[in-house]
Design a protein around this motif. Structure first.
Motif, PDB file in Angstrom:
ATOM      1  N   UNK A 180      98.494  56.407  36.523  1.00 14.12           N
ATOM      2  CA  UNK A 180      97.075  56.446  36.514  1.00 14.12           C
ATOM      3  C   UNK A 180      97.140  57.928  36.733  1.00 14.12           C
ATOM      4  N   UNK A 181      95.961  58.571  36.024  1.00 13.30           N
ATOM      5  CA  UNK A 181      95.779  59.974  36.166  1.00 13.30           C
ATOM      6  C   UNK A 181      94.399  60.349  36.821  1.00 13.30           C
ATOM      7  N   UNK A 182      94.218  61.413  37.171  1.00 17.27           N
ATOM      8  CA  UNK A 182      92.986  61.706  37.898  1.00 17.27           C
ATOM      9  C   UNK A 182      92.579  62.947  37.231  1.00 17.27           C
ATOM     10  N   UNK A 183      91.109  62.969  36.753  1.00 19.18           N
ATOM     11  CA  UNK A 183      90.519  64.075  36.062  1.00 19.18           C
ATOM     12  C   UNK A 183      89.446  64.821  36.903  1.00 19.18           C
ATOM     13  N   UNK A 213      78.386  52.940  31.639  1.00 20.14           N
ATOM     14  CA  UNK A 213      77.473  52.596  30.870  1.00 20.14           C
ATOM     15  C   UNK A 213      77.553  52.703  29.363  1.00 20.14           C
ATOM     16  N   UNK A 214      78.319  53.590  29.010  1.00 20.84           N
ATOM     17  CA  UNK A 214      78.490  53.845  27.427  1.00 20.84           C
ATOM     18  C   UNK A 214      79.767  53.337  26.734  1.00 20.84           C
ATOM     19  N   UNK A 215      80.870  53.343  27.678  1.00 16.84           N
ATOM     20  CA  UNK A 215      82.081  52.959  27.087  1.00 16.84           C
ATOM     21  C   UNK A 215      82.580  51.654  27.556  1.00 16.84           C
ATOM     22  N   UNK A 216      82.050  51.140  28.552  1.00 15.64           N
ATOM     23  CA  UNK A 216      82.258  49.827  28.968  1.00 15.64           C
ATOM     24  C   UNK A 216      83.326  49.660  29.958  1.00 15.64           C
ATOM     25  N   UNK A 217      83.795  50.897  30.539  1.00 14.34           N
ATOM     26  CA  UNK A 217      84.939  50.618  31.469  1.00 14.34           C
ATOM     27  C   UNK A 217      84.092  49.843  32.915  1.00 14.34           C
ATOM     28  N   UNK A 218      85.155  49.411  33.974  1.00 15.83           N
ATOM     29  CA  UNK A 218      84.542  48.636  34.979  1.00 15.83           C
ATOM     30  C   UNK A 218      85.055  49.571  36.140  1.00 15.83           C
ATOM     31  N   UNK A 243      88.818  50.793  35.701  1.00 24.91           N
ATOM     32  CA  UNK A 243      89.780  50.028  35.202  1.00 24.91           C
ATOM     33  C   UNK A 243      89.962  50.147  33.508  1.00 24.91           C
ATOM     34  N   UNK A 244      90.922  50.108  32.931  1.00 24.45           N
ATOM     35  CA  UNK A 244      90.690  50.131  31.360  1.00 24.45           C
ATOM     36  C   UNK A 244      91.936  49.066  31.007  1.00 24.45           C
ATOM     37  N   UNK A 245      91.688  48.635  29.627  1.00 20.52           N
ATOM     38  CA  UNK A 245      92.497  47.535  29.131  1.00 20.52           C
ATOM     39  C   UNK A 245      93.931  47.601  29.368  1.00 20.52           C
ATOM     40  N   UNK A 246      94.632  46.396  29.504  1.00 24.01           N
ATOM     41  CA  UNK A 246      95.965  46.322  29.794  1.00 24.01           C
ATOM     42  C   UNK A 246      96.395  46.544  31.162  1.00 24.01           C
ATOM     43  N   UNK A 247      95.523  46.620  32.128  1.00 22.80           N
ATOM     44  CA  UNK A 247      95.540  46.800  33.485  1.00 22.80           C
ATOM     45  C   UNK A 247      95.792  48.359  34.085  1.00 22.80           C
ATOM     46  N   UNK A 248      95.525  49.257  33.084  1.00 26.73           N
ATOM     47  CA  UNK A 248      95.753  50.587  33.499  1.00 26.73           C
ATOM     48  C   UNK A 248      94.267  51.067  34.224  1.00 26.73           C
ATOM     49  N   UNK A 249      94.432  52.349  34.812  1.00 28.51           N
ATOM     50  CA  UNK A 249      93.308  52.982  35.360  1.00 28.51           C
ATOM     51  C   UNK A 249      93.190  54.491  35.152  1.00 28.51           C
TER      52      UNK A 249
END
Length: 115
Positions: free
Chosen positions: A1-4, A18-23, A35-41
């Protein structure tokens, strides 16, 4: 996981959820972890200033590249160019600008990944 870094956590949340559908996986006050697809963050932390070199690209993979492109266009998000095929990498993709100026690539793999 990276922090930006982000200068506006609310705008970042609206963009990525809201726009890209991440949770939102975790709200740590000044940092949000999505959370992103495949269990990443993917994490964003509130900072006074953001300086990212143009070579830093956040890549999100989706089957619906055209749908995401249209949604971002309707929201007046800055987009570099329409989606296109990239034969060298076997992807279909486009680049947009996130709320803190980060470069975001939205792509689809043209061939299924090997397991």
């Amino acid at each position: 996981m990276g922090f930006y870094p982000t200068t506006d956590l609310a705008a970042t949340h609206a963009f990525y959820v809201g726009m890209l559908g991440l949770t939102l996986a975790r709200d740590q006050g000044t940092c949000h972890i999505y959370g992103v697809a495949g269990g990443g963050f993917l994490g964003f932390c509130l900072r006074e200033a953001v300086t990212l070199p143009p070579t830093v690209v956040l890549t999100l993979v989706t089957e619906d590249v055209d749908g995401v492109y249209e949604a971002l266009q309707k929201a007046c998000v800055k987009i570099e160019a329409a989606p296109k095929h990239n034969a060298e990498y076997g992807i279909y993709h486009f680049y947009a600008q996130g709320p803190s100026g980060e470069r975001v690539e939205v792509q689809r793999f043209e061939k299924k990944l090997q397991s």
